[in-house]
Design an enzyme around this catalytic site. Structure first.
Site, PDB file in Angstrom:
ATOM      1  CG  HIS A  16      -2.046  -0.855   1.097  1.00  0.00           C
ATOM      2  ND1 HIS A  16      -3.268  -0.548   0.479  1.00  0.00           N
ATOM      3  CD2 HIS A  16      -2.292  -2.235   1.831  1.00  0.00           C
ATOM      4  CE1 HIS A  16      -4.140  -1.681   0.673  1.00  0.00           C
ATOM      5  NE2 HIS A  16      -3.437  -2.539   1.220  1.00  0.00           N
ATOM      6  CE  LYS A  18      -6.609  13.411   0.598  1.00  0.00           C
ATOM      7  NZ  LYS A  18      -6.849  12.501  -0.430  1.00  0.00           N
ATOM      8  NE  ARG A  19      -1.816   8.495   6.694  1.00  0.00           N
ATOM      9  CZ  ARG A  19      -0.646   8.223   5.920  1.00  0.00           C
ATOM     10  NH1 ARG A  19       0.425   8.811   6.556  1.00  0.00           N
ATOM     11  NH2 ARG A  19      -0.428   7.668   4.873  1.00  0.00           N
ATOM     12  CE  LYS A  58      -2.500  10.613   3.060  1.00  0.00           C
ATOM     13  NZ  LYS A  58      -3.021   9.773   2.043  1.00  0.00           N
ATOM     14  CB  THR A  63     -10.136   4.730  -0.435  1.00  0.00           C
ATOM     15  OG1 THR A  63      -9.680   5.036   0.762  1.00  0.00           O
ATOM     16  CG2 THR A  63      -9.548   3.713  -0.861  1.00  0.00           C
ATOM     17  CE  LYS A  74     -14.030   5.898   1.787  1.00  0.00           C
ATOM     18  NZ  LYS A  74     -13.141   6.092   3.005  1.00  0.00           N
TER      19      LYS A  74
END
Length: 829
Positions: free
Chosen positions: A377, A568-569, A574, A676, A680
């Site tokens: 991952h 998100k984290r 990111k 993911t 969504k």
């Protein structure tokens, strides 16, 4: 042997279990609810807490799940089917009440029963805590996969740990993250069933004892160990309206003895319970901080505890059904390792087969290498698990011996394939040599598995070209791709009821089982009446989200504004920092009076930073400082609002995703494995602004480039740019970025030196400055598109219509077709 593990003739006979089916109508549900409320929970009309109403309803629904759970287990046993086991250190399941109602087709009967009892369903549902069994995308993916396995009626059991405390509850104090314990199990969990009869004994420490067995063969046993008990707790995982209920088995650690009686009698109470406390620490908290040596040891204990207990459980089940004949074990079993955390399973299955079931090495390895499958991952080398040989030798000496033997045989295979290539042997060895030699757990997983997959097309390509290129050269057929997906039950049907009803009316209800049927929506994007109804649903979802933001952050989000969301984290790759720079850019435009044709925008951030990740915490503080400055300035009224919503979690995402207009997926290309959250948002009609990274590429392919706001360097472009990357020249050459950096370095923001330095650093791996101009241009295109209401609605509808590929049902069907090879098994009648 305990009577729990050895039922006698005093066990109840079949007649005890010959019960009539439970009622599925409102009257029967209300009857059982009242029974549990009054007699099991001991409450009466004077009780004011809705928690007991929630608990009574949960037990009522659990009974209905239990019927189907038993039928499912019976069908699996009687069919002799092949089974798969999904091992993961995280399962971010989300609240179970609404999910059970949906999957049992009890929404309307429960609503009627509660109405008849004078109770408020939403108020009851809010009393359920989010189970603290995961951190982020990895754990939520595992939960989606279990949902799809049950919906597809595949015999798959999840294995995880029953953490007493979740990640942490995030508070924002003076703009900074503060952590509070998340004791989600404080009041118990009505959805779980304790199974003490499946308790396993797990070994740590000790030494290996070599001996000759009765057949004259060399054998080994692990002795003088400090043992811990693994107690099983089962959680039902219902399929969608098909009678199947699969199992998530969670292990809780417990001491073998309550306390040392001699120590207690000697008056030394703390020492008498020390062993008990040490044992229970293993499953006390999700992801201990591994910055310290104690944290590293606890993390490795957790990984082995999960692997050992789960494998013992599977082997116990095998012996129960097949005796000690393991000749067909690989044919009928498969272990899926969710990331590198359970990689020690490779060596532990070898140990149990050899030491406890007396197979020889070759026979045991043939089983292991044909039952283990590994999902990777991450593309970040630092995120791959590595443990020091020294720690392994102290904690798991027998396992380390087996790893050394696996490595010796593997290196011999490398030497035979590439004679004399010592550099290759060094690169591929399971042991990284040095002053503190390390066990490379990802390499152990690859060597011991028959399948290795990435989780998006780009991710899988980059794995075989980069991190695992040597292994791909040796075993090209092992590697494959399985693009992630999310369950449409929770992430569309359950969380967006208004859209659910519109979809049912427009294209029929089959989309819940087969998300590809959403493609039928596409022609309706041209229907003005349908667009108007879509818009009304989106506005209602935005209203719900705006209420939560107002309550949590004290910031008002006007509904006509573009809701621009990144949750998100918190991690540098990111690039929440890039998003924050854009907000500063918008603020600077407002202050300059550059607002002609302005699109009102509300920017929402959310996510947790790991407690030891200083830079991520500084990014949160910077976002909150930007929000404070922007929201306090009268010039921004009606033009720009910014908020950071605390304690991002599954139940919050269920409100955020339906209410989002623009989905921020802005990671540096080549760094996000899949994502993911992007799926969504897409399902719920948000339009994506993003890089060509992870599953963004496939999202853009599905929906079309005209319905996706693309920006930034490609993965190849990022690598090429590194050679001469000069962020300070980029800043100097872009007036907008110069202005942003000047503001960032002004008195308002000058406490964020690390963030500023990272942007200006020519070795910045995240290329923040390099993508700024492209990002701003894409944001301007998004703002212009939002002003054309019909165009935006078309884009929104088409994003949802083309999201079918990102159902976890499709992903699991591919896992099954290419890796597991399971047969569909409906429950026993």
């Amino acid at each position: 042997m305990s009577s729990l593990n050895n039922p006698t003739n005093n066990s109840p006979n079949d007649q005890v279990f010959d019960l009539p089916p439970l009622s599925m109508d409102a009257e029967g549900l209300a009857h059982d609810f009242k029974h549990y409320y009054a007699y099991t929970l001991g409450r009466d009309q004077d009780c004011q807490s809705t928690y007991y109403s929630y608990k009574a309803l949960a037990i009522t629904l659990r009974d209905r799940l239990m019927e189907r759970w038993k039928s499912t287990r019976q069908a699996y046993d009687e069919s002799g089917c092949k089974r798969a086991y999904y091992l993961s250190l995280e399962f971010l399941m989300g609240r179970a009440l609404s999910n059970a109602m949906l999957n049992l087709d009890l929404d309307d009967p429960v609503a009627q029963a509660l109405y008849d009892l004078g109770l408020e369903q939403e108020e009851i549902a809010e009393r359920e805590p989010d189970p603290g069994l995961g951190n982020g995308g990895l754990g939520r993916l595992a939960a989606c996969f279990l949902d799809s396995c049950a919906t597809l009626q595949l015999p798959v059991r999840g294995y995880g740990l029953r953490y007493e405390y979740g990640m942490f509850r995030q508070l924002i104090e003076n703009g900074e993250q503060a952590e509070e314990p998340d004791h989600w199990l404080r009041t118990g969990n009505p959805w779980e069933l304790e199974r003490p009869e499946f308790t396993q004994r797990i070994q740590f420490g000790g030494r290996s004892e070599h001996y000759t067995d009765d057949a004259g063969r060399a054998a080994v046993r692990w002795v003088d160990t400090n043992d811990v008990l693994a107690v099983a707790f089962d959680v039902p995982v219902p399929g969608y309206r098909n009678g199947t209920v699969n199992t998530l088995r969670l292990w809780k650690s417990a001491a073998t003895d309550e306390f040392d009686l001699d120590e207690f009698n000697a008056g030394s109470y703390p020492e008498s319970v020390a062993q008990k406390n040490a044992a229970e620490h293993i499953t006390m908290v999700l992801y201990p901080n591994d910055a310290s040596e104690n944290g590293k040891e606890l993390r490795l204990r957790q990984q082995f505890f999960l692997a050992s207990a789960s494998i013992k459980d599977v082997l116990r089940d095998w012996v129960r059904l097949h005796g000690n004949d393991f000749s067909r074990f690989a044919e009928l079993n498969c272990f899926q390792l969710n990331d590198t955390h359970p990689a020690v399973s490779v060596a532990e299955l070898m140990r149990q087969l050899m030491d406890e079931h007396h197979l020889q090495w070759e026979a045991a390895w043939d089983i292991v290498s044909n039952t283990m499958a590994y999902t990777n991952h991450t593309l970040l080398p630092e995120a791959l698990e590595r443990w020091s040989v020294r720690l392994f030798s102290q904690l798991l000496p027998r396992i380390l011996e087996i790893i050394f033997e696996i490595n010796a045989r593997f290196l011999a295979e490398i030497a035979a394939r590439w004679p004399g290539d010592e550099e290759r042997q060094k690169r591929m060895s399971l042991i990284e040599e040095g002053d503190d030699p390390q066990v490379r757990m990802a390499y152990l997983a690859i060597v011991g598995s028959y399948s290795v997959n990435g989780v998006a097309a780009l991710h899988s390509q980059l794995l075989i070209e980069g991190l695992f290129s040597d292994f791909h050269a040796l075993w090209p057929d092992k590697f494959n791709n399985k693009t992630n997906g999310v369950t449409p039950r929770r992430w569309l049907s359950m969380c967006n009821r208004g859209l659910h009803e519109l979809l049912d009316e427009t294209i029929g209800s089959g989309w819940v089982r087969d998300l590809s049927k959403l493609a039928k929506l596409a022609p309706h994007a041209e229907d003005p009446d349908f667009r108007a109804r879509w818009h009304a649903i989106k506005q209602e979802n935005k209203r719900r989200l705006a209420e939560v933001v107002a309550q949590s952050c004290g910031v008002e989000f006007p509904l006509e504004a573009l809701f621009d969301v990144q949750v998100k984290r918190i991690h540098e790759y990111k690039r929440q920092l890039l998003n924050a720079l854009h907000v500063i850019h918008l603020y600077n435009r407002i202050k300059r009076g550059d607002t002609q044709g302005w699109t009102p925008r509300c920017v929402l951030f959310g996510g947790k930073a790991a407690p030891g990740y200083a830079m991520a915490k500084q990014i949160i503080a910077l976002i909150n400082r930007v929000a404070a400055v922007v929201n306090a300035d009268p010039a921004t009224e009606g033009l720009l609002r910014v908020a950071f919503i605390p304690d991002y979690r599954v139940s919050l995402m269920e409100i955020i995703a339906p209410g989002t207009d623009l989905s921020e997926q802005v990671s540096t290309a080549g760094k996000e494995a899949s994502g993911t959250g992007n799926m969504k948002f897409m399902m719920n009609g948000a339009v994506t602004i993003g890089t060509l990274d992870g599953a963004n590429i496939e999202i853009r392919d599905q929906v079309g480039e005209e319905n996706f706001f693309l920006f930034g360097l490609t993965a190849a472009g990022v690598e090429s740019r590194r050679q001469d990357y000069d962020p300070n020249a980029i800043i100097a050459g872009d007036q907008a970025l110069t202005d942003v950096m000047n503001l960032l370095e002004s008195d308002d923001f000058n406490q964020f030196d690390s963030a500023i330095l990272s942007i200006r650093n020519p070795h910045d791996p995240w290329m923040t400055a390099a993508d700024f101009r492209s990002y701003v241009d894409a944001q301007e295109r998004a703002a212009a598109a939002y002003q054309d209401a019909d165009r935006w609605l078309r884009m929104s509808i088409l994003n949802s219509a083309h999201s079918g590929h990102f159902s976890s049902d499709r992903t699991i069907a591919e896992y099954n077709k290419d890796i597991w090879h399971l047969e569909q098994v409906p429950p026993a009648p």
